[in-house]
Scaffold this motif. Sequence first.
Motif, mmCIF file in Angstrom:
data_model
loop_
_atom_site.group_PDB
_atom_site.id
_atom_site.type_symbol
_atom_site.label_atom_id
_atom_site.label_comp_id
_atom_site.label_asym_id
_atom_site.label_seq_id
_atom_site.Cartn_x
_atom_site.Cartn_y
_atom_site.Cartn_z
ATOM 1 N N ILE A 171 -6.372 -12.239 -14.805
ATOM 2 C CA ILE A 171 -6.272 -12.342 -13.350
ATOM 3 C C ILE A 171 -7.528 -11.769 -12.703
ATOM 4 C CG2 ILE A 171 -4.983 -11.642 -11.291
ATOM 5 C CD1 ILE A 171 -3.371 -13.469 -13.043
ATOM 6 N N VAL A 172 -8.069 -12.493 -11.744
ATOM 7 C CA VAL A 172 -9.105 -11.961 -10.851
ATOM 8 C C VAL A 172 -8.508 -11.945 -9.449
ATOM 9 C CG1 VAL A 172 -11.409 -12.242 -9.870
ATOM 10 C CG2 VAL A 172 -11.006 -12.809 -12.280
ATOM 11 N N ALA A 173 -8.510 -10.785 -8.805
ATOM 12 C CA ALA A 173 -7.952 -10.651 -7.463
ATOM 13 C C ALA A 173 -9.026 -10.146 -6.510
ATOM 14 C CB ALA A 173 -6.766 -9.693 -7.466
ATOM 15 N N VAL A 174 -9.039 -10.694 -5.303
ATOM 16 C CA VAL A 174 -9.942 -10.239 -4.244
ATOM 17 C C VAL A 174 -9.075 -9.662 -3.130
ATOM 18 C CG1 VAL A 174 -11.733 -10.880 -2.598
ATOM 19 C CG2 VAL A 174 -11.625 -12.030 -4.826
ATOM 20 N N ASN A 175 -9.262 -8.377 -2.852
ATOM 21 C CA ASN A 175 -8.475 -7.654 -1.860
ATOM 22 C C ASN A 175 -9.373 -7.345 -0.662
ATOM 23 O OD1 ASN A 175 -6.915 -5.849 -0.375
ATOM 24 N ND2 ASN A 175 -6.958 -4.219 -1.922
ATOM 25 N N LEU A 176 -9.231 -8.150 0.404
ATOM 26 C CA LEU A 176 -10.009 -7.908 1.614
ATOM 27 C C LEU A 176 -9.293 -6.867 2.460
ATOM 28 C CD1 LEU A 176 -11.094 -11.531 2.674
ATOM 29 C CD2 LEU A 176 -12.286 -9.913 1.182
ATOM 30 N N GLN A 177 -9.872 -5.681 2.564
ATOM 31 C CA GLN A 177 -9.248 -4.546 3.242
ATOM 32 C C GLN A 177 -9.702 -4.488 4.703
ATOM 33 O OE1 GLN A 177 -10.918 -1.707 0.493
ATOM 34 N NE2 GLN A 177 -8.988 -1.502 -0.626
ATOM 35 N N ILE A 178 -8.735 -4.495 5.595
ATOM 36 C CA ILE A 178 -9.009 -4.541 7.034
ATOM 37 C C ILE A 178 -8.568 -3.230 7.671
ATOM 38 C CG2 ILE A 178 -8.580 -5.804 9.170
ATOM 39 C CD1 ILE A 178 -7.745 -8.201 7.335
ATOM 40 N N PRO A 179 -9.495 -2.414 8.159
ATOM 41 C CA PRO A 179 -9.119 -1.127 8.744
ATOM 42 C C PRO A 179 -8.521 -1.298 10.136
ATOM 43 C CG PRO A 179 -11.474 -1.481 8.982
ATOM 44 C CD PRO A 179 -10.944 -2.651 8.203
ATOM 45 N N GLY A 180 -7.868 -0.257 10.617
ATOM 46 C CA GLY A 180 -7.287 -0.288 11.958
ATOM 47 C C GLY A 180 -6.258 0.805 12.101
ATOM 48 N N GLU A 189 -3.254 0.440 11.870
ATOM 49 C CA GLU A 189 -2.455 0.154 10.688
ATOM 50 C C GLU A 189 -3.338 -0.649 9.748
ATOM 51 O OE1 GLU A 189 2.221 -0.803 10.101
ATOM 52 O OE2 GLU A 189 1.098 -2.249 11.282
ATOM 53 N N HIS A 190 -3.416 -0.207 8.501
ATOM 54 C CA HIS A 190 -4.281 -0.895 7.538
ATOM 55 C C HIS A 190 -3.645 -2.219 7.109
ATOM 56 C CE1 HIS A 190 -7.151 2.463 6.591
ATOM 57 N NE2 HIS A 190 -6.181 3.129 7.197
ATOM 58 N N HIS A 191 -4.491 -3.237 6.927
ATOM 59 C CA HIS A 191 -4.036 -4.535 6.419
ATOM 60 C C HIS A 191 -4.873 -4.924 5.203
ATOM 61 C CE1 HIS A 191 -2.098 -4.823 10.356
ATOM 62 N NE2 HIS A 191 -1.397 -5.845 9.897
ATOM 63 N N SER A 192 -4.295 -5.710 4.344
ATOM 64 C CA SER A 192 -5.022 -6.324 3.228
ATOM 65 C C SER A 192 -4.557 -7.759 3.075
ATOM 66 C CB SER A 192 -4.747 -5.581 1.909
ATOM 67 O OG SER A 192 -5.507 -4.404 1.791
ATOM 68 N N VAL A 193 -5.513 -8.653 2.847
ATOM 69 C CA VAL A 193 -5.155 -10.000 2.407
ATOM 70 C C VAL A 193 -5.692 -10.120 0.988
ATOM 71 C CG1 VAL A 193 -7.204 -11.014 3.524
ATOM 72 C CG2 VAL A 193 -5.296 -12.487 2.861
ATOM 73 N N VAL A 194 -4.787 -10.414 0.059
ATOM 74 C CA VAL A 194 -5.105 -10.359 -1.368
ATOM 75 C C VAL A 194 -4.971 -11.750 -1.973
ATOM 76 C CG1 VAL A 194 -4.671 -9.144 -3.533
ATOM 77 C CG2 VAL A 194 -4.057 -8.053 -1.362
ATOM 78 N N PHE A 195 -6.043 -12.213 -2.582
ATOM 79 C CA PHE A 195 -6.074 -13.531 -3.218
ATOM 80 C C PHE A 195 -6.036 -13.340 -4.733
ATOM 81 C CE2 PHE A 195 -8.844 -13.565 0.578
ATOM 82 C CZ PHE A 195 -8.083 -14.383 1.401
ATOM 83 N N TYR A 196 -5.092 -13.996 -5.389
ATOM 84 C CA TYR A 196 -4.950 -13.897 -6.842
ATOM 85 C C TYR A 196 -5.361 -15.215 -7.500
ATOM 86 C CZ TYR A 196 -1.725 -10.075 -5.505
ATOM 87 O OH TYR A 196 -1.147 -8.960 -4.946
#
Length: 288
Positions: A117-126, A128-135
Amino acid sequence: MCSSKHMQMHHNHQRSSTAASAMGDWREEAINRGSLKHVDLNTGSNGWAAPPGDHFSVRGPNYPTKKGKTPAGEWLLDPAGVDWIRSNGRLDNLLARRDNRVMNALRASKKSSETFIVAVNLQIPGREHHSVVFYFSSKEGEPISSNPLLNNFVNGSDEYRDSRFKIVNKIVKGPRILKTAVGRYSACLLGKAVSCCYHRGADYLEIDVDIGSSTVASAILRLALGCVKAVTVDLGFLVEGQTEEELPEKLFGAVRICQMEMSSAMFVDVAAPTATSNKVFPVDSDEH
């Protein structure tokens, strides 16, 4: 006699379809249980789809001499789901958590020993923290080592990864101001533009991308989030090819984010679950 033969062919087809389905069960589960639902490429909203590689232009075989670009072609890895999550802190190394649904689905299958598996976790500060994770998962019969450039990236140093980790993107639908802003960075070495952390496990590589580490990236992101329900964007991830032997470039994965809603993010506590916890994030997609 023809009828009997037809029935036999039908049963054979059913058996082969069932076998193929069983082989892909873990990935289907990973896709269907994602906190961001899988939708139609052209008509879907508040979800994700997998755009063809040819939607992206990448460095072609003659790029070193003529700067030519070509359609990217087939991805090196298959999509295995997307998570849209919010948290009370920044989420790092998600694939190492006991409650990561994709790794749990894979390891419960008979394919765990031969799938990467290769995953890309785009971390969005704020606030409240958000992440959009692509697997993304390796294709059956095509181990990571079958592509030398991707293999070097997966097993290389962080310095090498920073110099090669690249994103190509295109706003498919959205306001002109956003298309203009993103267009200037339609191809970008993420490892150079923002802070990336790489987590290598026995059967995975996770890339945590801290969007907040760049003022430019943060400004574009704030612009995008301000109209996120009206935006559809294609994102392609690849290892940059720099020599003739490494070209043409190939995407290891691609995702289309379709008019996502901030409120659809699934909450995940930053504290890792205990060994006795059986919670698996996120919940079934039919609870959206």
